[in-house]
Design a protein around this motif. Structure first.
Motif, mmCIF file in Angstrom:
data_model
loop_
_atom_site.group_PDB
_atom_site.id
_atom_site.type_symbol
_atom_site.label_atom_id
_atom_site.label_comp_id
_atom_site.label_asym_id
_atom_site.label_seq_id
_atom_site.Cartn_x
_atom_site.Cartn_y
_atom_site.Cartn_z
ATOM 1 N N SER A 22 34.332 40.908 36.828
ATOM 2 C CA SER A 22 34.848 41.788 37.873
ATOM 3 C C SER A 22 35.880 42.753 37.298
ATOM 4 O O SER A 22 35.863 43.955 37.598
ATOM 5 N N HIS A 23 36.755 42.227 36.445
ATOM 6 C CA HIS A 23 37.781 43.073 35.826
ATOM 7 C C HIS A 23 37.146 44.098 34.890
ATOM 8 O O HIS A 23 37.576 45.264 34.845
ATOM 9 N N LEU A 24 36.110 43.688 34.136
ATOM 10 C CA LEU A 24 35.418 44.611 33.238
ATOM 11 C C LEU A 24 34.758 45.740 34.028
ATOM 12 O O LEU A 24 34.817 46.908 33.620
ATOM 13 N N ILE A 25 34.148 45.404 35.164
ATOM 14 C CA ILE A 25 33.508 46.420 36.005
ATOM 15 C C ILE A 25 34.557 47.386 36.554
ATOM 16 O O ILE A 25 34.315 48.597 36.653
ATOM 17 N N ILE A 27 37.279 48.326 35.077
ATOM 18 C CA ILE A 27 37.677 49.237 33.993
ATOM 19 C C ILE A 27 36.590 50.273 33.747
ATOM 20 O O ILE A 27 36.859 51.480 33.653
ATOM 21 N N LEU A 28 35.317 49.808 33.642
ATOM 22 C CA LEU A 28 34.218 50.711 33.318
ATOM 23 C C LEU A 28 33.944 51.717 34.429
ATOM 24 O O LEU A 28 33.548 52.859 34.162
ATOM 25 N N SER A 29 34.135 51.303 35.672
ATOM 26 C CA SER A 29 33.819 52.197 36.800
ATOM 27 C C SER A 29 35.049 52.859 37.409
ATOM 28 O O SER A 29 34.921 53.616 38.374
ATOM 29 N N GLN A 35 37.322 47.419 45.797
ATOM 30 C CA GLN A 35 36.046 48.139 45.805
ATOM 31 C C GLN A 35 34.941 47.314 45.147
ATOM 32 O O GLN A 35 33.827 47.218 45.654
ATOM 33 N N VAL A 36 35.252 46.714 43.998
ATOM 34 C CA VAL A 36 34.264 45.880 43.298
ATOM 35 C C VAL A 36 33.880 44.686 44.150
ATOM 36 O O VAL A 36 32.696 44.345 44.288
ATOM 37 N N LYS A 37 34.879 44.057 44.766
ATOM 38 C CA LYS A 37 34.628 42.897 45.613
ATOM 39 C C LYS A 37 33.748 43.277 46.805
ATOM 40 O O LYS A 37 32.810 42.552 47.156
#
Length: 388
Positions: A22-25, A27-29, A35-37
């Protein structure tokens, strides 16, 4: 790999996704944690579930298209006897064994028994083709029985799902559903001979570049009709495939539907894998040991039930009955359909769900080498064909 047994990136039954991913996503996005959640807890599971539901319909439509009813009629009596025993014996042995030996509740036992009835036409046909025995007497009986197996198995599946949805085992309702399902499939077989060719001819007369929508409308209509009469919509999708399976449009439809199947059926199988919790296979956990024993039991019943069915090919001719039974073993994609729908309804506890998947994997991979052993490869393919 991406589901609950691996990276926890796609979690379809609730729960948190992998914090590191989740943390990697994020950073990349360049997104916030909220928002990721929001994306991975709502849209992603919803899209996968919707695509999966459509995918299983497409898969059953394709199976119907590839089911050649003429092959069933050539060796009808032998195929029917093999199919009936090959469906009844594993279902009864599986249901009774799970109920009385392992004290599994009725609904999961019914689903597991239903999953044992299937036979993968595609896998069996491909292996027999490679062995050069597809056109032999045994090959024709296996193909015919596999076609009938799918029809009977899907009818059983439709009945079991209806029982799950009502929450009770109503014998009168179950018999009614069986009669409705039988009438539905008989109608599809009759329409295969008359309506299917006429329907294709009328569509071809339109000369419209969009006439292919007519086939899609038939697919949707029969799926809807099956739901209206109390059956599972997938039975309607299968019936639509049967109706069009003997027409001149069959090859074009198979080619077109395979494209959809690559996308949507793949999502369906991914969803099964993502929901499958392999941690229940850890034998160091006492609660998991029963699940592993159940998987072994299902594999034995799956093999014995189908192999035994081969000896019910009643004929005076000298045929390889062991070969016929062995050809009925693989469950393949059809067995995964049963497991996936059982999991989706919530009727299967994790241990039974994984046990069914393991049974499907085992029978699918064991069948090809077993077929090579039981068929006499010292005979040339031409001799096998001439022995018909």
């Amino acid at each position: 790999m991406i589901g609950v047994s691996g990276l926890h990136l796609v979690v379809l039954d609730g729960g948190e996704i992998n914090p590191s991913l989740s943390h990697l996503i994020e950073i990349l996005s360049n997104s916030t944690p909220e928002q990721v959640k929001a994306v991975f807890e709502e849209p992603v599971p919803l899209i996968i579930d919707e695509y999966s539901e459509f995918g299983v319909g497409v898969l059953l439509f394709l199976i119907g298209l590839e089911s050649d009813l003429k092959e069933l009629l050539k060796v009808g009596f032998q195929s029917a006897s093999v199919a009936i025993v090959g469906v009844t014996l594993p279902f009864v042995l599986g249901f009774l064994g799970l109920t009385y030996l392992f004290h599994v509740p009725t609904l999961p036992a019914l689903f597991a028994g239903a999953a044992l009835t299937a036979t993968s036409i595609g896998i069996t046909a491909k292996v027999m083709q490679d062995l050069g025995v597809l056109k032999s007497k045994e090959g024709q009986i296996i193909l015919g029985a596999a076609i009938l197996d799918d029809i009977l198995g899907i009818v059983i599946l439709a009945v079991v799902i209806s029982i799950v949805e009502t929450g009770e085992v109503d014998v009168v309702k179950a018999l009614t559903l069986i009669l409705i399902a039988a009438a539905f499939m008989i109608a599809a077989i009759v329409l295969n001979q008359f309506f299917g060719p006429w329907f294709v001819t009328q569509l071809e007369k339109l000369k419209s570049p969009n006439r292919g929508m007519g086939y899609f409308i038939l697919f949707i209509f029969l799926s809807f009709l099956a739901g209206v009469v109390g059956l599972e919509p997938i039975l309607g999708a299968f019936a639509a495939g049967l109706i069009l399976g003997g027409t001149t449009a069959r090859e074009r439809l198979v080619e077109a539907i395979e494209v959809l199947s690559v996308v949507f059926s793949t999502v369906f199988f991914v969803s099964i894998g993502a929901k499958t919790d392999l941690s229940v296979l850890n034998p160091s956990v006492p609660a998991n040991r029963e699940g592993l024993i159940i998987a072994g039991f299902l594999i034995i019943v799956a093999i014995v039930g189908k192999v035994s069915a081969g000896f019910f090919a009643f004929t005076d001719e000298k045929i390889n009955r062991l070969g016929i039974g062995t050809g009925m073993i693989p469950r393949g994609e059809v067995g995964l359909v049963f497991a996936g729908l059982g999991s989706a309804t919530g009727a299967l506890p994790p241990s039974i769900d994984v046990a069914i998947v393991l049974m499907v994997i085992a029978t699918t991979f064991l069948s090809p080498p077993l077929l090579r052993l039981v068929f006499d490869t010292s005979e040339s393919p031409s001799e096998l064909v001439q022995s018909d």
